[in-house]
Scaffold this active site. Structure first.
Site, PDB file in Angstrom:
ATOM      1  N   SER A  44       1.097  -1.345   0.331  1.00 39.39           N
ATOM      2  CA  SER A  44       0.118   0.151  -0.139  1.00 39.39           C
ATOM      3  C   SER A  44       1.045   1.224  -0.125  1.00 39.39           C
ATOM      4  O   SER A  44       0.575   2.303  -0.608  1.00 39.39           O
ATOM      5  CB  SER A  44      -1.120  -0.258   1.190  1.00 39.39           C
ATOM      6  OG  SER A  44      -0.669  -0.126   2.309  1.00 39.39           O
ATOM      7  N   GLU A  45       2.116   1.405   0.359  1.00 39.07           N
ATOM      8  CA  GLU A  45       2.942   2.369   0.589  1.00 39.07           C
ATOM      9  C   GLU A  45       4.587   1.541   0.229  1.00 39.07           C
ATOM     10  O   GLU A  45       4.831   0.632   1.369  1.00 39.07           O
ATOM     11  CB  GLU A  45       2.517   3.322   1.853  1.00 39.07           C
ATOM     12  CG  GLU A  45       1.654   4.062   1.241  1.00 39.07           C
ATOM     13  CD  GLU A  45       0.521   4.112   1.754  1.00 39.07           C
ATOM     14  OE1 GLU A  45      -0.680   5.120   1.662  1.00 39.07           O
ATOM     15  OE2 GLU A  45       0.482   2.977   2.795  1.00 39.07           O
ATOM     16  N   THR A  46       5.170   2.615  -0.402  1.00 42.14           N
ATOM     17  CA  THR A  46       6.799   2.402  -0.047  1.00 42.14           C
ATOM     18  C   THR A  46       7.337   3.740   0.445  1.00 42.14           C
ATOM     19  O   THR A  46       7.301   4.521   0.302  1.00 42.14           O
ATOM     20  CB  THR A  46       7.723   2.130  -1.128  1.00 42.14           C
ATOM     21  OG1 THR A  46       7.091   0.539  -1.406  1.00 42.14           O
ATOM     22  CG2 THR A  46       8.957   2.169  -1.347  1.00 42.14           C
TER      23      THR A  46
END
Length: 272
Positions: A44-46
Site C-alpha cells: 500500500s505504501e513504500t
C-alpha cells in the site's frame, strides 16, 4: 541498484501487520522512478528517504498509484529499519518525530490534528459508495473528516457485523475520495471503552483495504479528543487487519499539552 527493504508494520509477526517497502537511500531517484518502485513492490505504501541533513530525514511516500503526504505504517517500518534512537522525518505533511526502542517498537508524533464537518452531499455519496445506510451508523461517533497528516473520513459502524461485511463500490469510492482529497476511509467499531476495531478502504492507492493505517489512527485519536469522546490523556488500542488475516495492533496515546497524537507499534522484516 536501489535496495528495497520490506517490513511488516504494527505486528511482531511478518505474516501480520501492514507490509511496507523502505528505501533508505533514494537520493537522485525521480518521482517517476519512486512511483514505479512502489508499483513494483505492490504494497500500500513504500517510503523513500530522499535526503539527510542536520534537520532530519526527508521522507516521501508512494502508493502503487500516487504519492501520499504521510503514511504511518511506512513511517514505523522506516524508523525500525534505521534502528533504535530518535529520528525526525520531514514529510510533505510536516515534521514527524519518531523514536525507536531497543525492542523494535516505534512511536511517531503526528502533525497537529484537525477535525472538519462533512457536508450532507458528501455524507450521502460516501454512504452510497460504501453500500451503507444511516441505520448502519453509530451516531455516538458522528461522521467527520479527521486529519493528522492526511485526511480520513471517520464512520462508526453500529455493529461488528456491519464492519466485517465490507463490500464497497471500488470505482465510486475512488472517484469520491479523489475529488475530496481523502487518503483512506476510517471505519470503526467501538469494542470497549478504549478499544476499537477498524478497517480502512484505500482505493485511491490501488488497494482494496489497508491492513494497518497509522495516519488514520493518528487522525482518529485527534477526532476522539476534539469531540470529547475520550480524555486528553487517553491510551487507545486499535485492532486492524483481523478481517484480512493480517492482525495489526496500533496504540494511540494522547498526551496532555501535546498537540500531536502519538502512534506506536512494532515492525519486523519480511524475508525474501
Amino acid at each position: 541498484m536501489t535496495e528495497i527493504l520490506r517490513y511488516a508494520a504494527f505486528s511482531d509477526d511478518p505474516k501480520g501487520g501492514n507490509p511496507a517497502g523502505v528505501v533508505l537511500d533514494a537520493t537522485g531517484l525521480s518521482d517517476e522512478r519512486m512511483l514505479a518502485i512502489a508499483a513494483e513492490v505492490g504494497y500500500s505504501e513504500t517510503a523513500f528517504i530522499t535526503g539527510r541533513d542536520e534537520g532530519g530525514l526527508r521522507v516521501r511516500y508512494f502508493s502503487p498509484l500516487a504519492e501520499v503526504p504521510f503514511c504511518g505504517h511506512a513511517t514505523v517500518a522506516t524508523a525500525v529499519a534505521l534502528g533504535p534512537g530518535d529520528h525526525v522525518f520531514r514529510t510533505n505533511a510536516g515534521e514527524v518525530p519518531v523514536s525507536v526502542d531497543d525492542a523494535g517498537r516505534a512511536t511517531l508524533t503526528s502533525v497537529d490534528p484537525a477535525v472538519d464537518d462533512l457536508d450532507e452531499a458528501g455524507r450521502a455519496a460516501l454512504l452510497a459508495a460504501l453500500r451503507w445506510d444511516a441505520a448502519d451508523l453509530d451516531e455516538s461517533l458522528p461522521v467527520k473528516v479527521a486529519y493528522a497528516g492526511a485526511r480520513h473520513p471517520v464512520l462508526a459502524a453500529s455493529s461488528r457485523r456491519r464492519l466485517a461485511a465490507l463490500d464497497y463500490d471500488f470505482e465510486a469510492l475512488k472517484t469520491l475520495m479523489e475529488s475530496r482529497g481523502w487518503t483512506t476511509i476510517q471505519l470503526v467499531f467501538r469494542a470497549g471503552e478504549d478499544t476499537f476495531d477498524v478497517r480502512d478502504p484505500f482505493p485511491v492507492g490501488g488497494v482494496y483495504e489497508d491492513p494497518a493505517t497509522g495516519a488514520a489512527a493518528a487522525a482518529f485519536g485527534g477526532y476522539l479528543r476534539a469531540l470529547g469522546i475520550v480524555g486528553g490523556d487517553a491510551v487507545l488500542h486499535l485492532r486492524q487487519g483481523d478481517d484480512l488475516g493480517r492482525p495489526s495492533r496500533i496504540t494511540v496515546t494522547l498526551v496532555p499539552g501535546e498537540a500531536g497524537v502519538r502512534v506506536s507499534g512494532q515492525a519486523v522484516p519480511i524475508a525474501g
